[in-house]
Design a protein around this motif. Structure first.
Motif, PDB file in Angstrom:
ATOM      1  N   UNK A   1       0.851  -1.184   0.000  1.00 33.09           N
ATOM      2  CA  UNK A   1       0.000   0.000   0.000  1.00 33.09           C
ATOM      3  C   UNK A   1       0.890   1.238   0.000  1.00 33.09           C
ATOM      4  N   UNK A   2       0.790   2.020  -1.072  1.00 32.21           N
ATOM      5  CA  UNK A   2       1.644   3.194  -1.244  1.00 32.21           C
ATOM      6  C   UNK A   2       0.788   4.454  -1.323  1.00 32.21           C
ATOM      7  N   UNK A   3       1.487   5.573  -1.079  1.00 32.87           N
ATOM      8  CA  UNK A   3       0.861   6.881  -1.206  1.00 32.87           C
ATOM      9  C   UNK A   3       1.439   7.567  -2.421  1.00 32.87           C
ATOM     10  N   UNK A   4       0.629   8.362  -3.090  1.00 33.83           N
ATOM     11  CA  UNK A   4       1.076   9.091  -4.268  1.00 33.83           C
ATOM     12  C   UNK A   4       2.406   9.784  -3.993  1.00 33.83           C
ATOM     13  N   UNK A   5       3.317   9.670  -4.973  1.00 32.09           N
ATOM     14  CA  UNK A   5       4.674  10.217  -4.985  1.00 32.09           C
ATOM     15  C   UNK A   5       5.651   9.403  -4.130  1.00 32.09           C
ATOM     16  N   UNK A   6       5.185   8.267  -3.568  1.00 31.30           N
ATOM     17  CA  UNK A   6       6.122   7.349  -2.935  1.00 31.30           C
ATOM     18  C   UNK A   6       6.957   6.645  -3.994  1.00 31.30           C
ATOM     19  N   UNK A   7       7.951   5.868  -3.543  1.00 28.34           N
ATOM     20  CA  UNK A   7       8.784   5.057  -4.434  1.00 28.34           C
ATOM     21  C   UNK A   7       8.402   3.586  -4.271  1.00 28.34           C
ATOM     22  N   UNK A   8       8.632   2.815  -5.338  1.00 26.23           N
ATOM     23  CA  UNK A   8       8.307   1.385  -5.337  1.00 26.23           C
ATOM     24  C   UNK A   8       9.521   0.603  -5.809  1.00 26.23           C
ATOM     25  N   UNK A   9       9.881  -0.450  -5.061  1.00 28.90           N
ATOM     26  CA  UNK A   9      10.976  -1.330  -5.456  1.00 28.90           C
ATOM     27  C   UNK A   9      10.463  -2.768  -5.438  1.00 28.90           C
TER      28      UNK A   9
END
Length: 1042
Positions: free
Chosen positions: A156-164
């Motif tokens: 679960x991410x928030x807008x403008x977070x990073x994803x790896x």
């Protein structure tokens, strides 16, 4: 699969140029992984026969490299061996026909045991074996070692977070192979979206949806270990939400240098949720160009960049030179001002919402007054509780100015060339000059048209299109490889350069220019066109030096021998010359020669009408010498109808600079007179005359001997005839055809001879006709007619000769009669009422199968008075007593003999007739007449002989009148004496007894009381002879005492 079809196309082009059968298979060795779906292609070229060829696939396993194991065939369903039958039936293995002479072998799930050497074989459809009919390649099956793993998780991410996200890809293939990796995002049932990939050539590419973000560094793919790659996405957008997974493929390079994906796998997915946080938005305005021509269309795109656009409300307004054109509210319904509303109604303008964040203004046909500045404004609106909208933030991009130019349609076109006349392999240039010079953005198309020499029609050669592209015409593909087209940057002038000229480029050239305008609906309107002057180009060929031998010759031969025909080229124009040879035959009945065979300059064979009509295709053999100047045609198995005058027609062909063959010259050879004869007739049948006599019911054999024949391989037909006595015409008995089919003549069927005929040939040339159970009707003069049939070279049988044998006179006789009847005379005296026998004894007979008809006659003196005048001529009259036929049928008994005759057959040769109750009228002489009957072979009885026995004189004595005879002769007296006394006597006795019984009952001392039994008398029994030969016997039997 993607690389196979171009290779097949190139092989097709190569096969067209070959003169012999060539089977080509995919080059090996190929390495493929277990469990994968593979294809192997196979192609045949240079073949003869039908366009659709058949293919058969086999394998040679490493465990038995010399043993062929059949897999699948396009023609024979029973072709596969047992180990492959089930996979072929279930289409685990099948053949896909790409075209008539090219196929693909499919193995849908490769197994380890499928490794080996594969052979593709094409059954022969050629007239003779020439070339290769199979090809082989090796297939190596290797384990599938590719492993693709990723951690399944939910983020679960928030807008403008990073994803790896990480993906591990490993393999253990011994062969050299490359690995490609790609990351995908998928939402529900939507198609996967490619994020970024690393190709097998280590080239990093982003998908179209992420290309911009990869260029700014927001999307990365890094290798963090030997087998691990990491996907990084910075500044996540809500649109990035979905399932992320990686996919890897293992590639290997085949011998043809192409790369093949042996296996492809994907990892488990990671679910990524992105929550939006930002309410900011931005607007930008785009269009294709800034300068337009009157009538062209223009499109402005107002692009809104914001988060969660579907959940927010925006209104759009369009402006031209700061004046409102149209506006769209949150409901996307456009509202236009008066001027632009009219243009929208006429279909010249459109305002629309293309998607949630893209709004479009289209002007389909620009006017000069449309030059100016265009802009759009986006306003975010908020919906209140009452349903009304209130404006919040508003943004607009920079203005975009456009210029609309007028279009000038007046222009002229001129075609020029400095080299109007060239020879083969020289170059020439053509220039198309357009005046005035239009700017480069003006859509002008220029087409070079070509009219070949000798033609009246022009065809498009090449076009420099209005959008700057080059389009080649369909008619003259050969121009493309040797033609260059160039357009000047400063003008619309187009130059056409043609190198290595040939006669196909000779003709008239013309340049056509067209001025275009793009319409509002993206269609084009041609405003004007101009054609240049005609420009003629002449291309000369080399001078021929072709010479063909004119010598004449004659050939005489027997059919079935080959006819050798030669055609010699004495000189030629070039060492590279190729020759087309046409062979003709001229018959005296024909005005012109007829084409037998044509061999083209590319060594292709074409059969002429004469070969087709006369069935020569299978008998022609064409050869050419290694030096190329001597051509030979052999007509195998010559026939008589092949006689005629043969000659060849030679065409010299050269390769033009555009690699097209052209005919330079042609010449005709001298003639060869051919005479084909049939073999000499050597058929001879034995002419000896014979006489044969046999008895009826015996077997007889008639011989037909062929002493010599024309050919040992000939076939004979034998037909037997007979001349019967009383018949002037011969009749057919039987015919044995050359195929050993036996047919009978009408005489045989009617005469019941068919079941008695036997035809055989115990040795070569000897034919025997046997008649079983011969009959007299079979007598006659027999002979045989022999036909000799030969097989001509076209496998057709024809009658070469026939001969007739000598006559065989057959006589069939019946047996000699040997019937003898006892002719001894006898005297017999009998008493009246006695019986006397008349014996008929046969002393000898002609056959044990004989039947006899016997008739007894009574010879007695005629009664005096009635025929007194004839007494001297006939003193006795002959009366038939009884006749018994050979079929044991009796004649009716005559009046006075009725009931007094008894017939007995005491043995096969002794017959007895007994006369009962002899009377005085029976006195006389008796004799018997015997007829001997025999059955012929057809079961028809005939009388062979007859004989009469000696006479038996019978005298019947009168016995006189006696009491017995008197009583028996009178019925009333007979009953009075023998019947009436008995009942009277019985009544009298009964009366006496009754009287006595009554008297005894009335007296006490009666006998009844004393116990004396009464005497009862039964009825009398009377025995008599109905024949009245004995007196009746009366017997009275006493009763019993009670």
């Amino acid at each position: 699969m993607r690389t196979l079809r171009p290779q097949l196309a190139s092989l097709l082009l190569l096969g067209m140029a070959l003169a012999q059968r060539q089977v080509t298979v995919q080059e090996g060795p190929l390495y493929r992984t277990e469990g994968s779906h593979i294809t192997l292609w196979c192609k045949v070229s240079g073949y003869q026969g039908p366009a659709e060829q058949n293919f058969q696939w086999s394998i040679y396993l490493p465990s038995a490299p010399e043993r062929e194991v059949q897999i699948v065939s396009t023609v024979d369903p029973s072709f596969p061996y047992a180990i492959y039958t089930q996979r072929v039936r279930s289409r685990g293995i099948y053949v896909e026909r790409v075209q008539g002479d090219a196929v693909l072998l499919h193995i849908t799930e490769l197994q380890d045991r499928d490794a080996g050497e594969y052979e593709c074989h094409t059954p022969n459809t050629d007239e003779r074996y020439f070339g290769s009919y199979s090809a082989k390649m090796n297939l190596v099956v290797i384990p599938d070692s590719l492993r693709v793993t990723a951690v399944p998780q939910t983020l679960n991410k928030v807008e403008r977070d990073s994803l790896e996200l990480k993906c591990e890809v490993s393999k253990s293939t011994a062969q050299h192979s490359h690995v490609s990796i790609a990351w995908y995002r998928q939402r529900g049932s939507e198609a996967p979206v490619e994020i970024i990939s690393l190709s097998r050539d280590f080239v990093l590419r982003a998908g179209s949806a992420y290309a911009q973000r990869q260029a700014t560094g927001d999307v990365r793919l890094d290798k963090v270990g030997e087998t691990t790659s990491k996907l990084t996405i910075y500044n996540l957008h809500p649109s990035d939400q979905g399932e992320f997974y990686c996919e890897a493929a293992e590639w290997i390079q085949d011998p043809d240098k192409s790369w093949y994906a042996m296996t492809r796998k994907r990892s488990q997915g990671a679910i990524v949720n992105v929550q939006a946080t930002d309410k900011e938005f931005s607007v930008r305005l785009e269009t294709e160009k800034r300068t337009y021509i009157v009538g062209e269309p223009v499109e402005f795109r107002c692009i809104l960049e914001a988060q969660n656009v579907p959940d927010r409300y925006f209104s759009i307004s369009w402006a031209f030179n700061s004046s409102l054109i149209a506006s769209l509210g949150p409901n996307a319904v456009p509202v236009l001002n008066n001027e632009f509303a009219q243009r929208e109604a006429q279909g010249q303008l459109k305002v629309a919402k293309e998607s949630d964040n893209v709004f479009v203004l289209k002007i389909y046909r620009l006017r000069l007054e449309d030059s100016g500045k265009y802009n759009c404004r986006v306003t975010e609106r908020e919906k209140t509780v009452t349903g009304d909208f209130i404006d919040k933030e508003s943004k607009r991009p920079k203005n975009i100015p456009i210029t609309v130019l007028p279009l000038k349609a007046g222009f002229a076109v001129t075609a020029i060339s400095r080299t109007p006349g060239v020879t083969y392999n020289e170059s020439f240039d053509l220039q198309c000059i357009i005046k005035p010079h239009y700017p480069s953005w003006v859509p002008v198309s220029v087409t070079w048209r070509f009219q070949p020499a000798g033609s009246t029609e022009f065809h498009d050669l090449v076009t420099f299109t209005r959008d700057g592209g080059v389009q080649w015409g369909d008619r003259y593909a050969g121009f493309r490889t040797r033609t260059a087209i160039e357009k000047a940057e400063s003008s619309n002038n187009v130059r056409l350069s043609i190198s290595r000229a040939s006669d196909t480029e000779a003709g008239k050239y013309q340049c056509v220019a067209e001025l275009w305008r793009k319409n509002y609906n993206s269609s084009w309107t041609r405003l004007a066109d101009r054609a240049s002057n005609l420009l003629e180009i002449r291309v000369l060929r080399p001078v021929t030096k072709l010479q063909v031998s004119k010598s004449k010759r004659s050939i005489t031969l027997v059919e079935n021998r080959p006819i050798p025909l030669n055609c010699s080229v004495k000189s030629q124009t070039s060492p590279d010359s190729h020759f087309a040879v046409l062979w003709y035959v001229h018959k005296p009945s024909d005005a012109d020669g007829k084409l037998i065979l044509k061999t083209t300059h590319s060594s292709a064979f074409e059969y002429g009408t004469y070969a087709e009509e006369e069935g020569l295709r299978g008998r022609l053999q064409f050869e050419r010498s290694a030096s190329g100047g001597l051509f030979s045609l052999t007509v195998q198995r010559a026939e008589v109808r092949d006689s005629g005058s043969y000659y060849c027609h030679v065409e010299e062909w050269l390769l033009s600079p555009n690699h097209a063959w052209y005919k330079l010259a042609e010449e005709v050879s001298g003639r060869t007179e051919v005479t084909v004869k049939q073999p000499d007739n050597r058929l001879q049948v034995n002419q000896t005359h014979k006489n044969i006599t046999v008895l009826e019911n015996q077997w007889v054999t008639l011989e037909c001997l062929v002493s010599s024949r024309t050919s040992p391989s000939s076939q004979l037909a034998v037909e037997w005839y007979v001349w019967r006595p009383g018949h002037p015409e011969k009749e057919a008995v039987a015919r044995l055809s050359r195929q050993n089919i036996l047919r009978y003549g009408d005489m045989v069927t009617l005469g019941n001879l068919q079941s008695r005929l036997h035809l055989e040939s115990p040795s070569l040339g000897l034919y025997l006709l046997s008649i079983q159970n011969a009959t007299v009707r079979d007598s006659g003069a027999y002979n045989c007619r022999v036909e000799e049939w030969l097989l001509d070279p076209s496998d057709r049988w024809y009658k070469r000769a026939e001969d007739i044998s000598g006559l065989i006179t057959l006589t069939v006789k019946r047996p000699d009669p040997m019937l003898q009847v006892d002719t001894a005379t006898a005297n017999l005296t009998v008493q009246e009422k006695e019986s006397f026998p008349l014996d008929c004894s046969i002393l000898s007979r002609s056959s044990p199968e004989s039947h006899f008809a016997v008739t007894w006659y009574n010879l007695r003196a005629k009664e005096a008075g009635s025929h007194g005048e004839e007494e001297e001529e006939e003193e006795e009259e002959r009366e038939a007593v009884l006749s018994v036929g050979p079929d044991a049928i009796f004649s009716p008994e005559a009046g006075r003999w009725e009931g007094r005759l008894r017939f007995q057959r005491l043995s096969a040769v002794l017959f007895r007739l007994t006369v009962l109750q002899a009377g005085g009228a029976d006195t006389g002489n008796y004799s018997c007449r015997v007829e001997e009957w025999l059955a012929d072979p057809n079961g028809v009885w005939y009388r062979l002989a007859e004989e009469e026995s000696g006479t038996v004189a019978v005298h019947v004595q009168d016995a006189g009148s006696t009491l017995q005879s008197v009583i028996c002769s009178n019925d009333a007296l007979f009953y009075f004496v023998f019947f009436y006394p008995f009942p009277i006597f019985g009544i009298l006795i009964i009366t006496i007894l009754l009287v006595r019984f009554k008297s005894r009952n009335s007296s006490k001392n009666s006998e009844g009381k004393n116990g004396v039994p009464l005497l009862w008398i039964k009825e009398p029994h009377l025995n008599y002879s109905p024949t009245c030969l004995e007196p009746p016997v009366l017997s009275i039997h006493p009763g019993t005492m009670d």
